[in-house]
Design a protein around this motif. Structure first.
Motif, PDB file in Angstrom:
ATOM      1  N   ARG A 237       7.086 -11.932   0.707  1.00 49.11           N
ATOM      2  CA  ARG A 237       6.200 -10.772   0.783  1.00 49.11           C
ATOM      3  C   ARG A 237       5.366 -10.739   2.061  1.00 49.11           C
ATOM      4  NH1 ARG A 237       5.505  -7.823  -3.544  1.00 49.11           N
ATOM      5  NH2 ARG A 237       3.317  -7.438  -3.125  1.00 49.11           N
ATOM      6  N   PHE A 238       4.969  -9.516   2.421  1.00 45.80           N
ATOM      7  CA  PHE A 238       4.079  -9.260   3.550  1.00 45.80           C
ATOM      8  C   PHE A 238       2.745  -8.767   3.006  1.00 45.80           C
ATOM      9  CE2 PHE A 238       8.428  -8.399   4.933  1.00 45.80           C
ATOM     10  CZ  PHE A 238       8.516  -9.233   6.029  1.00 45.80           C
ATOM     11  N   PHE A 239       1.734  -8.755   3.854  1.00 46.59           N
ATOM     12  CA  PHE A 239       0.426  -8.239   3.460  1.00 46.59           C
ATOM     13  C   PHE A 239      -0.294  -7.710   4.685  1.00 46.59           C
ATOM     14  CE2 PHE A 239       0.067 -12.778   4.255  1.00 46.59           C
ATOM     15  CZ  PHE A 239      -0.989 -12.848   5.148  1.00 46.59           C
ATOM     16  N   VAL A 240      -1.277  -6.847   4.452  1.00 46.20           N
ATOM     17  CA  VAL A 240      -2.172  -6.395   5.511  1.00 46.20           C
ATOM     18  C   VAL A 240      -3.418  -7.257   5.395  1.00 46.20           C
ATOM     19  CG1 VAL A 240      -3.545  -4.483   6.415  1.00 46.20           C
ATOM     20  CG2 VAL A 240      -1.236  -4.061   5.540  1.00 46.20           C
ATOM     21  N   ASP A 241      -3.732  -7.964   6.461  1.00 48.95           N
ATOM     22  CA  ASP A 241      -4.878  -8.883   6.479  1.00 48.95           C
ATOM     23  C   ASP A 241      -6.118  -8.140   6.932  1.00 48.95           C
ATOM     24  OD1 ASP A 241      -6.707 -10.918   6.714  1.00 48.95           O
ATOM     25  OD2 ASP A 241      -5.520 -12.123   8.110  1.00 48.95           O
ATOM     26  N   ASP A 242      -6.998  -7.861   5.990  1.00 44.35           N
ATOM     27  CA  ASP A 242      -8.254  -7.212   6.352  1.00 44.35           C
ATOM     28  C   ASP A 242      -9.437  -8.156   6.179  1.00 44.35           C
ATOM     29  OD1 ASP A 242      -8.171  -7.236   3.609  1.00 44.35           O
ATOM     30  OD2 ASP A 242      -8.239  -5.065   3.378  1.00 44.35           O
ATOM     31  N   SER A 243      -9.152  -9.468   6.183  1.00 37.43           N
ATOM     32  CA  SER A 243     -10.245 -10.443   6.117  1.00 37.43           C
ATOM     33  C   SER A 243     -11.055 -10.389   7.415  1.00 37.43           C
ATOM     34  CB  SER A 243      -9.692 -11.852   5.902  1.00 37.43           C
ATOM     35  OG  SER A 243      -8.918 -12.271   7.008  1.00 37.43           O
ATOM     36  N   ARG A 244     -12.271 -10.840   7.350  1.00 40.95           N
ATOM     37  CA  ARG A 244     -13.180 -10.738   8.492  1.00 40.95           C
ATOM     38  C   ARG A 244     -12.619 -11.384   9.753  1.00 40.95           C
ATOM     39  NH1 ARG A 244     -18.755 -12.885   7.147  1.00 40.95           N
ATOM     40  NH2 ARG A 244     -18.648 -11.110   5.762  1.00 40.95           N
ATOM     41  N   ASN A 245     -12.055 -12.569   9.624  1.00 44.73           N
ATOM     42  CA  ASN A 245     -11.561 -13.269  10.819  1.00 44.73           C
ATOM     43  C   ASN A 245     -10.029 -13.293  10.909  1.00 44.73           C
ATOM     44  OD1 ASN A 245     -11.006 -15.053   8.798  1.00 44.73           O
ATOM     45  ND2 ASN A 245     -12.195 -16.746   9.635  1.00 44.73           N
TER      46      ASN A 245
ATOM     47  N   ASN B 151       7.837  -4.480   0.568  1.00 46.64           N
ATOM     48  CA  ASN B 151       7.780  -5.469  -0.510  1.00 46.64           C
ATOM     49  C   ASN B 151       8.467  -4.986  -1.786  1.00 46.64           C
ATOM     50  OD1 ASN B 151       6.386  -7.431   0.937  1.00 46.64           O
ATOM     51  ND2 ASN B 151       4.380  -6.710   0.267  1.00 46.64           N
ATOM     52  N   GLY B 152       8.788  -3.696  -1.864  1.00 51.21           N
ATOM     53  CA  GLY B 152       9.408  -3.156  -3.069  1.00 51.21           C
ATOM     54  C   GLY B 152       8.438  -3.001  -4.215  1.00 51.21           C
ATOM     55  N   ASP B 153       7.145  -2.847  -3.896  1.00 47.60           N
ATOM     56  CA  ASP B 153       6.122  -2.710  -4.928  1.00 47.60           C
ATOM     57  C   ASP B 153       6.199  -1.355  -5.616  1.00 47.60           C
ATOM     58  OD1 ASP B 153       5.206  -5.185  -4.123  1.00 47.60           O
ATOM     59  OD2 ASP B 153       3.556  -4.385  -2.921  1.00 47.60           O
ATOM     60  N   GLU B 154       5.667  -1.307  -6.815  1.00 51.83           N
ATOM     61  CA  GLU B 154       5.517  -0.036  -7.521  1.00 51.83           C
ATOM     62  C   GLU B 154       4.536   0.828  -6.736  1.00 51.83           C
ATOM     63  OE1 GLU B 154       7.041   1.126 -10.345  1.00 51.83           O
ATOM     64  OE2 GLU B 154       8.323  -0.627 -10.044  1.00 51.83           O
ATOM     65  N   PRO B 155       4.656   2.153  -6.840  1.00 53.94           N
ATOM     66  CA  PRO B 155       3.724   3.024  -6.111  1.00 53.94           C
ATOM     67  C   PRO B 155       2.269   2.740  -6.463  1.00 53.94           C
ATOM     68  CG  PRO B 155       5.567   4.295  -6.959  1.00 53.94           C
ATOM     69  CD  PRO B 155       5.687   2.910  -7.548  1.00 53.94           C
ATOM     70  N   SER B 156       1.465   2.560  -5.432  1.00 48.84           N
ATOM     71  CA  SER B 156       0.036   2.291  -5.590  1.00 48.84           C
ATOM     72  C   SER B 156      -0.738   3.609  -5.626  1.00 48.84           C
ATOM     73  CB  SER B 156      -0.464   1.451  -4.411  1.00 48.84           C
ATOM     74  OG  SER B 156      -0.342   2.214  -3.213  1.00 48.84           O
ATOM     75  N   ASP B 157      -2.033   3.496  -5.931  1.00 46.56           N
ATOM     76  CA  ASP B 157      -2.903   4.674  -5.863  1.00 46.56           C
ATOM     77  C   ASP B 157      -2.919   5.233  -4.449  1.00 46.56           C
ATOM     78  OD1 ASP B 157      -3.500   4.472  -8.548  1.00 46.56           O
ATOM     79  OD2 ASP B 157      -5.403   3.416  -8.227  1.00 46.56           O
ATOM     80  N   LEU B 158      -2.898   4.356  -3.450  1.00 46.72           N
ATOM     81  CA  LEU B 158      -2.877   4.794  -2.053  1.00 46.72           C
ATOM     82  C   LEU B 158      -1.637   5.655  -1.793  1.00 46.72           C
ATOM     83  CD1 LEU B 158      -3.970   4.578   0.913  1.00 46.72           C
ATOM     84  CD2 LEU B 158      -2.440   2.611   1.147  1.00 46.72           C
ATOM     85  N   ARG B 159      -0.497   5.182  -2.222  1.00 46.14           N
ATOM     86  CA  ARG B 159       0.746   5.939  -2.020  1.00 46.14           C
ATOM     87  C   ARG B 159       0.687   7.290  -2.729  1.00 46.14           C
ATOM     88  NH1 ARG B 159       6.734   3.493  -3.356  1.00 46.14           N
ATOM     89  NH2 ARG B 159       7.875   5.442  -3.491  1.00 46.14           N
ATOM     90  N   ARG B 160       0.245   7.281  -3.979  1.00 47.45           N
ATOM     91  CA  ARG B 160       0.154   8.537  -4.727  1.00 47.45           C
ATOM     92  C   ARG B 160      -0.802   9.510  -4.047  1.00 47.45           C
ATOM     93  NH1 ARG B 160       1.274   4.951  -8.874  1.00 47.45           N
ATOM     94  NH2 ARG B 160      -0.870   4.358  -9.300  1.00 47.45           N
ATOM     95  N   GLU B 161      -1.907   8.994  -3.505  1.00 48.62           N
ATOM     96  CA  GLU B 161      -2.882   9.865  -2.827  1.00 48.62           C
ATOM     97  C   GLU B 161      -2.303  10.425  -1.526  1.00 48.62           C
ATOM     98  OE1 GLU B 161      -6.302  12.066  -2.182  1.00 48.62           O
ATOM     99  OE2 GLU B 161      -5.467  11.185  -3.994  1.00 48.62           O
ATOM    100  N   PHE B 162      -1.612   9.595  -0.753  1.00 46.96           N
ATOM    101  CA  PHE B 162      -0.959  10.089   0.468  1.00 46.96           C
ATOM    102  C   PHE B 162       0.018  11.209   0.128  1.00 46.96           C
ATOM    103  CE2 PHE B 162      -1.906   6.496   3.474  1.00 46.96           C
ATOM    104  CZ  PHE B 162      -2.208   7.290   4.563  1.00 46.96           C
ATOM    105  N   LEU B 163       0.846  10.977  -0.882  1.00 45.97           N
ATOM    106  CA  LEU B 163       1.834  11.979  -1.268  1.00 45.97           C
ATOM    107  C   LEU B 163       1.162  13.274  -1.721  1.00 45.97           C
ATOM    108  CD1 LEU B 163       4.362   9.672  -3.159  1.00 45.97           C
ATOM    109  CD2 LEU B 163       4.615  10.651  -0.866  1.00 45.97           C
ATOM    110  N   ARG B 164       0.094  13.146  -2.489  1.00 46.10           N
ATOM    111  CA  ARG B 164      -0.622  14.324  -2.962  1.00 46.10           C
ATOM    112  C   ARG B 164      -1.230  15.103  -1.796  1.00 46.10           C
ATOM    113  NH1 ARG B 164      -5.276  16.265  -3.550  1.00 46.10           N
ATOM    114  NH2 ARG B 164      -6.416  14.420  -2.881  1.00 46.10           N
ATOM    115  N   GLN B 165      -1.946  14.394  -0.919  1.00 41.96           N
ATOM    116  CA  GLN B 165      -2.618  15.052   0.202  1.00 41.96           C
ATOM    117  C   GLN B 165      -1.648  15.727   1.159  1.00 41.96           C
ATOM    118  OE1 GLN B 165      -5.160  12.400   2.365  1.00 41.96           O
ATOM    119  NE2 GLN B 165      -6.689  12.295   0.732  1.00 41.96           N
ATOM    120  N   HIS B 166      -0.470  15.164   1.300  1.00 39.01           N
ATOM    121  CA  HIS B 166       0.475  15.667   2.297  1.00 39.01           C
ATOM    122  C   HIS B 166       1.618  16.486   1.689  1.00 39.01           C
ATOM    123  CE1 HIS B 166      -1.755  13.561   5.331  1.00 39.01           C
ATOM    124  NE2 HIS B 166      -1.733  12.503   4.557  1.00 39.01           N
TER     125      HIS B 166
END
Length: 167
Positions: free
Chosen positions: A133-141, A19-34
């Motif tokens: 844009r794309f998304f990850v669908d984590d809704s219940r159904n 999507n070309g989004d700015e780096p998220s907290d998730l991305r920053r955490e992955f980069l830090r951990q790895h």
């Protein structure tokens, strides 16, 4: 770490990049951990086109060719890690690797899992007019249709106005 959460988070990372989004907290955490540096936009130029095609293929339920091409270009290097103290779990790229191969390997493997039917992770394509844009669908159904509340509201308002105009 739950393996399903790892696949889901790497899929979120793939969608964020596509999507070309700015780096998220998730991305920053992955980069830090790895121990991976954050690549610049110019470094990502070679990864983004095949990654976008692979994310689109996953969102659309196929074909498999774009995901296989991404896997060919960035073959995962699977190994067992114990970095977070939660016990051994699989990784798809080596810690400290150069950023583009690390992103490529990690995202390619996660998208291959999702395309192959991982039941806990679903990638969708926004149904709003002219939204790429794309998304990850984590809704219940797994019934999410839009990338954001903004797109959902805009679509609802447009449909309402169209109905009012015809009556």
């Amino acid at each position: 770490m739950r393996y399903v959460a790892y696949i889901g988070n790497l899929t979120r990372l793939a969608v964020e990049l596509a999507n070309g989004d700015e780096p998220s907290d998730l991305r920053r955490e992955f980069l830090r951990q790895h121990h991976v540096s954050d690549p610049g936009a110019d470094e990502l130029e070679t990864l983004l086109p095949p990654l976008r095609e692979a994310v689109a293929a996953v969102a659309d339920g196929g074909p498999t060719v774009p995901v296989n091409l991404l896997l060919d270009r960035y073959p995962p290097e699977m190994y067992v890690s114990e970095h977070d103290g939660d016990g051994p779990h699989l990784h798809f790229a080596r810690d400290g690797e150069e950023p583009v191969p690390w992103f490529g390997r990690s995202c390619a493997a996660a998208l291959a899992h999702v395309l192959s039917g991982d039941p806990d992770v679903t990638v969708g394509r926004c149904r709003a007019d002219r939204c790429p844009r794309f998304f990850v669908d984590d809704s219940r159904n797994r019934s999410r249709r839009f990338c954001s509340n903004t797109c959902a509201s805009r679509t609802t308002v447009a449909a309402h106005r169209a109905r009012r105009a015809t009556s």
